[in-house]
Design a protein around this motif. Structure first.
Motif, mmCIF file in Angstrom:
data_model
loop_
_atom_site.group_PDB
_atom_site.id
_atom_site.type_symbol
_atom_site.label_atom_id
_atom_site.label_comp_id
_atom_site.label_asym_id
_atom_site.label_seq_id
_atom_site.Cartn_x
_atom_site.Cartn_y
_atom_site.Cartn_z
ATOM 1 N N ALA A 13 0.832 -1.196 0.000
ATOM 2 C CA ALA A 13 0.000 0.000 0.000
ATOM 3 C C ALA A 13 0.870 1.251 0.000
ATOM 4 C CB ALA A 13 -0.938 -0.017 1.214
ATOM 5 N N SER A 14 1.953 1.233 0.790
ATOM 6 C CA SER A 14 2.874 2.371 0.803
ATOM 7 C C SER A 14 3.460 2.611 -0.581
ATOM 8 C CB SER A 14 4.013 2.123 1.794
ATOM 9 O OG SER A 14 3.721 2.649 3.067
ATOM 10 N N LEU A 15 3.835 1.524 -1.255
ATOM 11 C CA LEU A 15 4.413 1.658 -2.588
ATOM 12 C C LEU A 15 3.397 2.238 -3.556
ATOM 13 C CD1 LEU A 15 6.452 -1.640 -2.989
ATOM 14 C CD2 LEU A 15 7.331 0.653 -2.651
ATOM 15 N N SER A 16 2.131 1.817 -3.412
ATOM 16 C CA SER A 16 1.101 2.354 -4.294
ATOM 17 C C SER A 16 0.922 3.843 -4.077
ATOM 18 C CB SER A 16 -0.237 1.653 -4.049
ATOM 19 O OG SER A 16 -0.099 0.280 -4.237
ATOM 20 N N VAL A 17 0.950 4.249 -2.815
ATOM 21 C CA VAL A 17 0.845 5.678 -2.536
ATOM 22 C C VAL A 17 1.993 6.424 -3.202
ATOM 23 C CG1 VAL A 17 0.933 7.429 -0.729
ATOM 24 C CG2 VAL A 17 -0.399 5.354 -0.383
ATOM 25 N N PHE A 18 3.185 5.840 -3.109
ATOM 26 C CA PHE A 18 4.346 6.480 -3.729
ATOM 27 C C PHE A 18 4.142 6.636 -5.223
ATOM 28 C CE2 PHE A 18 8.605 7.728 -4.435
ATOM 29 C CZ PHE A 18 9.013 7.073 -5.578
ATOM 30 N N ALA A 19 3.756 5.544 -5.886
ATOM 31 C CA ALA A 19 3.577 5.600 -7.337
ATOM 32 C C ALA A 19 2.516 6.625 -7.709
ATOM 33 C CB ALA A 19 3.195 4.221 -7.871
ATOM 34 N N LEU A 20 1.429 6.614 -6.949
ATOM 35 C CA LEU A 20 0.350 7.544 -7.235
ATOM 36 C C LEU A 20 0.820 8.988 -7.045
ATOM 37 C CD1 LEU A 20 -2.515 7.624 -8.077
ATOM 38 C CD2 LEU A 20 -3.231 7.230 -5.729
ATOM 39 N N ALA A 21 1.576 9.211 -5.974
ATOM 40 C CA ALA A 21 2.061 10.569 -5.710
ATOM 41 C C ALA A 21 2.950 11.050 -6.845
ATOM 42 C CB ALA A 21 2.829 10.598 -4.385
ATOM 43 N N VAL A 22 3.771 10.152 -7.373
ATOM 44 C CA VAL A 22 4.634 10.523 -8.505
ATOM 45 C C VAL A 22 3.772 10.850 -9.722
ATOM 46 C CG1 VAL A 22 6.251 9.577 -10.184
ATOM 47 C CG2 VAL A 22 6.641 9.233 -7.757
ATOM 48 N N MET A 23 2.752 10.027 -9.928
ATOM 49 C CA MET A 23 1.915 10.178 -11.118
ATOM 50 C C MET A 23 1.170 11.506 -11.129
ATOM 51 S SD MET A 23 -1.102 7.581 -12.221
ATOM 52 C CE MET A 23 -2.439 8.108 -13.244
#
Lengths: 575, 234, 285
Positions: free
Chosen positions: A239-249
């Protein structure tokens, strides 16, 4: 900004806020209201990733661990001190998380971002495991986290979450316009530039880390308040990684990007569910979106802002330029010290790279109020000399500024002590405006006179012009004026005329020549452009193979046989 | 024309225009010398020819074929060899490995050792531990091993003792005599002019002076002015 | 105590071998490949699906390794094409996004639950002072040492190894010499994908075998690589095995057992703090 802009933007913003905060919850059915509230908490957490990553350039892969810390504190209060006001709980959570964030950030101090990413991923995994075992306080007794007084029902809590988000967004926007934000962006662009401006790189990094952790913790508390009962599920590393990817996007460093991230987190799974598509495809979408944003160098919100900015710049360029305001008389200039003591003196400076001797004991004395040129053939050690004097490379020998030895002082301390430099490569962050950069360089106090001076030298009409909008020569001049704006004792300029055409170079020469009189700094300028050296310098030191070859007035030194030999070779000097 | 021809070349670095309509001819079988003060664009010109940086405008012709939009590897395969400034040996590889890396085979390595017998005892040494002169030999040998059509050499003499430079220059001459087009960038004019056929002087990204090397060697005042600024020209 | 420690040897060998792959990739292509074990898990599951359809195990494993190589090569091609000249942070971010994408696709293709695995390489291999070492442990540790050695040999003696080292040291100069930098880069990715699959295939029977757990092997693998400071293969192997052994010890204690995944993190933290005793900042930027 034009008058229309000045009115339109805040009005639109106010309308949007009113619509989303006041009107929307009355129209939404309960389930959607729940999702919308989750979206805001998710937006806060995404914003924390954007701040430490998008602004300060550090990869943090454990935002949910910080959020979990916040939620944990909320549960703790619910179990042990339920009477404490919610807002106070949030502040407490933010403070504790800030400390934890600073500790987690310690490995980031020296190393490049990748090692930090590795470490924070480990933290995410570890915290997730600990939570699974230890669980949240009060969970076995089913103690629910309370909501702020007066905001207990769903609609009111939704509005409360919005208030928190807006306050946070205002804080981060405010910070990004001030020195703090300018420092973060400079760190992201180039750590050595930050040091050359007198900033303590470790302190700025830890500050960004602490801020990010605090924001994420607030998001965690909001989550706790919404759900009442928190389970460890949802704080997992993936979930943390998904937040990271989303934040970058989405470019979550900006509030609107963070909101987009929140909406996507809450509503994309819902949408997929309704369409009968498996949830995992949502993550595929985020992954692809992140890769695309990384290739483009900017997320959704960042691109939108750039376009908007470009439009505004175009419109401003089309309008006639306002008359330049009359300039006040110059503020009292730092009095040039009379007397023979050199303001900068080096004795026996030696730099070795393995077997290669770059500087073989260089003695230079810079008189106060002078412009001192440093010339020499390629490879003679000129930039190495600047690096050694300003503390960017390890060196032996003595360097004295105004008589005080700088031995053992780190680069940023030397900069703060009055020894400023520029770099050969362009180093100022392109996102900063001229005014922001000057304020950062000047160490806080920047008077209007210096700003006006800088604008005139750079040739820009408006101090809010972004550095990225200037051409290369102008950017270099901004960096020169930044070095000068701090009113240091000595300014070392490394090839400021590189890439400038003949007229621009002549203008620069005139500016450099006037620096001691106008701003009270002595100047050391490394240059290949001999016209500039002749025009601007009072005296010249010639380096060759890392040693001083000659020293004196430019007219005389550059005629000397051995200097000509050094540059051109034996036969030309004789002939 | 066989060899290298550069026509109206424009190139920029980090946002700033460096080459401003540069035109140079380096025919096959000749040594063409490129002089000029630092910042004039000499290195940028070589890097644009070999593909290190892209050209904004203009043509780069090798034996008549325009390579301005070809990839670096393709230019290398077409016979463009670039000896970069600063002796870019692979420091962690041995001399033998440096020569092997380009993959031209044992025959080419043997030919290189013929030209540079001093490297023979150093074949197993890490290139980073060699002296400046030996490193320059490795870089030259590496470039020559591919039997290029165009040889670009950037400031070979930088940081080397004159006696070493005198050892290396005749090799460039011999390469040109063997049919290569050699384009030699130098800061130290007389050394380069001694083996050069034609010379160009660059200033601020364009050609300011060109002529036969022998005639330019005599114009010392002009050269001094170009390098050290107007005030020195009496 | 020895027994519980040795029980961690299998994991330790896996961490070591995977860590070596990570170091190889970082040294050769400049990327910390967060997606390494997700690729390996993908390949492993392809093998498992085939095995479930009756294909003999070894053949299935080989096909799985090929699948892992292919996926990894695809990721490498994306990196080499659109992210050629970027810094390590951007590379890492892209690798992280790739990991997320692979995880999602893996869940879609194979589900979230564990799979039954063939009972190969079972049983004890040796006994040391009353503690048994399993066959799997021996094989995996031997594999990690073999991979480290083979990598070292490849880099030192073969022409491809020479070229790889040249490309990683000075990519522009290598290209100017006509060395095919990009195809070599993709080849390294493919090799890493195949190796990762092989290791995960070997180790999967001894661990939780759901797709997520296998993909998260990258965390202790990264810890091992950090012990080797992303440069030394030997230190990485030692670090990986060490982490595994200590993990085994910790699992034995009832109080500490649930916290066994915290261990890699603590290791990383201490290694990083130790290796940065003298303050410095990133002078290259």
């Amino acid at each position: 900004m034009s008058r229309a802009d000045r009115i339109a933007r805040p009005a639109l913003l106010a309308a949007a806020v009113v619509g989303l905060v006041v009107v929307l919850p009355t129209l939404l059915p309960d389930y959607w209201l729940f999702l919308a509230t989750s979206a805001i908490a998710a937006a806060v957490i995404a914003h924390s990733v954007g701040i430490v990553g998008g602004e300060a350039g550090m990869i943090v892969l454990c935002p949910l661990s910080f959020a979990a810390a916040g939620a944990w504190i909320g549960c703790w209060f619910a179990t042990h001190a339920p009477g404490v006001p919610f807002v106070l709980q949030m502040v407490c959570a933010a403070a504790v998380a800030a400390v934890v964030g600073a500790v987690v950030g310690l490995p980031a101090l020296r190393l490049r971002g990748v090692n930090l990413a590795v470490f924070t991923l480990g933290v995410a995994a570890a915290v997730s495991t600990v939570l699974a075992t230890a669980s949240f306080p009060g969970s076995d007794a089913y103690v629910t986290v309370g909501r702020p007084g007066g905001f207990e029902d769903a609609t009111a809590y939704y509005r409360f979450c919005w208030i928190v988000f807006l306050v946070l967004a205002a804080l981060t926007t405010w910070a990004s316009r001030r020195r703090v934000g300018a420092a973060w962006r400079t760190i992201r662009r180039s750590e050595r530039t930050a040091a050359s401006l007198g900033l303590s790189v470790p302190r700025v990094k830890l500050g960004a880390f602490a801020a990010s952790a605090a924001i994420a913790a607030v998001g965690g508390v909001l989550m706790a308040g919404q759900l009442g009962l928190i389970t460890p599920r949802g704080f997992e590393p993936l979930a943390s990684l998904s937040v990271f990817a989303l934040a970058v996007m989405v470019g979550a460093r900006f509030p609107e990007g963070a909101l987009l991230a929140g909406v996507m987190t809450a509503f994309v799974p819902e949408l997929l569910h309704r369409l009968g598509i498996a949830q995992d495809w949502g993550n595929v979408l985020f992954a692809l979106g992140a890769i695309q944003a990384l290739a483009a160098g900017a997320g959704v919100a960042e691109i939108a802002r750039r376009r908007q900015r470009a439009r505004r710049v175009r419109r401003a360029a089309a309008r006639p330029a306002p008359a330049a305001p009359a300039r006040d008389a110059p503020r009292e200039v730092r009095p040039l010290r009379a007397g023979g003591e050199p303001v900068l003196e080096t004795a026996g400076v030696r730099v070795r790279y393995g077997q290669v001797v770059a500087l073989a004991g260089v003695d230079v004395a810079v008189r106060p109020g002078s412009v001192h040129g440093l010339v020499g053939p390629n490879g003679s050690g000129k930039t190495t000399f600047i690096d050694a004097v300003t503390g960017f490379v390890a060196a032996e020998g003595d360097v004295r500024l105004d008589g005080a030895s700088l031995r053992g002082m780190a680069a940023h301390r030397r900069a703060a002590a009055g020894l400023r430099r520029t770099f050969q490569q362009q180093s100022a962050s392109e996102e900063l405006s001229i005014a922001q950069y000057l304020r950062l360089a000047a160490g806080g106090s920047l008077d209007a006179w210096m700003t006006a001076e800088a604008l005139e030298v750079v040739g820009a009409a408006d101090a809010t012009t972004r550095i990225g909008e200037l051409d290369v020569g102008a950017r270099r001049l901004v960096e020169v004026m930044g070095a000068v704006a701090a009113r240091p004792a000595v300014v070392l300029l490394d090839e400021p005329a590189a890439g400038l055409g003949p007229e621009a170079s002549a203008e620069l020469a005139a500016h450099i020549a006037s620096i001691p009189a106008r701003y009270g700094c002595a100047v050391v300028v490394v240059e290949h452009d001999m016209q500039l050296v002749h025009r601007a310098c009072d005296e010249v030191t010639v380096l060759d193979y890392g040693s001083v070859l000659a020293h004196g007035a430019p007219q005389e030194v550059l005629q000397q046989e051995r200097v000509v030999t050094a540059y051109l070779g034996q036969e030309v000097a004789v002939g | 024309m066989s060899g290298l021809a550069i026509e109206e070349l424009y190139a920029s670095r980090a946002g700033g225009l460096v080459l401003r309509g540069c035109s140079v001819e380096a025919p096959a079988g000749r040594v063409t010398v490129l002089l000029g003060a630092n910042g004039a664009g000499k290195t940028t010109l070589l890097e644009t020819v070999s593909g290190v940086i892209p050209a904004d405008r203009g043509r780069i012709l090798v034996d008549g074929e325009d390579i301005a939009h070809a990839s670096r590897r393709r230019r290398a395969r077409l016979g463009v060899a670039h000896v970069e400034q600063g002796r870019t040996v692979f420091r962690h590889l041995t001399v033998a490995e440096n020569l092997r890396a380009a993959g031209h085979g044992a025959r080419a390595v043997a030919a290189a050792l013929e030209t540079f017998p001093e490297l023979e005892p150093r074949m197993g040494t890490r290139a980073g531990d060699l002296s400046g002169g030996e490193q320059q030999m490795v870089v030259l040998a590496r470039a020559l091993a591919g039997e290029p059509r165009v040889l670009l050499v950037d400031e070979m003499s930088l940081g080397l003792a004159p006696i070493v430079v005198q050892r290396l220059l005749p090799i460039l001459r011999a390469a040109a005599d063997g049919g290569m087009a050699v384009l030699l960038v130098e800061q130290f004019a007389p050394l380069a002019l001694s083996i050069g056929d034609r010379a160009y002087v660059l200033g601020r990204g364009a050609v300011v002076l060109d002529g036969e090397a022998s005639s330019l060697a005599g114009k010392t005042d002009v050269l001094r002015g170009a390098y050290l600024g107007e005030a020195t020209v009496a | 105590m020895l027994q519980s420690s040795l029980a961690g040897l299998t994991s330790g060998g896996a961490y070591a071998a995977l860590g070596v792959c990570l170091v190889l990739m970082y040294r050769m292509v400049g990327v910390v490949n967060f997606a390494l074990t997700a690729t390996g898990a993908f390949g492993t599951y392809v093998a498992l699906v085939l095995w479930g359809h009756g294909v003999p195990y070894v053949a299935a494993a080989l096909v799985g390794a090929a699948a892992g190589a292919a996926i990894s090569a695809l990721l490498g091609a994306v990196m080499a094409t659109w992210f050629y000249d970027v810094g390590p942070e951007v590379h890492a971010s892209v690798a992280i996004a790739m990991m997320i994408g692979l995880l999602a696709l893996g869940f879609q293709a194979f589900g979230h639950g564990p799979r039954s695995l063939p009972a190969v390489l079972q049983g004890p291999a040796a006994t040391v002072s009353g503690a048994t070492i399993t066959v799997v442990a021996v094989v995996v540790v031997a594999a990690s040492v073999a991979i480290a050695l083979a990598t070292w040999v490849l880099l030192r003696t073969t022409t491809i190894g020479v070229r790889l080292r040249a490309v990683s040291e000075r990519p522009v100069t290598a290209e100017l010499l006509g060395i095919p930098a990009r195809p070599l880069t993709v080849a390294v990715w493919a090799l890493a994908g195949a190796l990762s699959t092989a290791i995960v295939v070997l180790v999967a029977p001894t661990r939780p075998s759901d797709f997520l757990s296998l993909s998260l092997l990258v965390v202790p693998a990264l810890a091992a690589a950090l012990v080797g400071v992303f440069t030394s293969f030997g230190a990485t192997v030692a670090g990986g095995i060490g982490i595994g052994l200590i993990e085994g010890l910790v699992t034995d204690s009832d109080a500490l057992a649930p916290y066994s995944t915290v261990l890699p993190v603590v290791v990383i933290f201490m290694v990083l703090l130790w290796s940065q005793r003298r303050e410095r900042w990133d002078v290259t930027r």
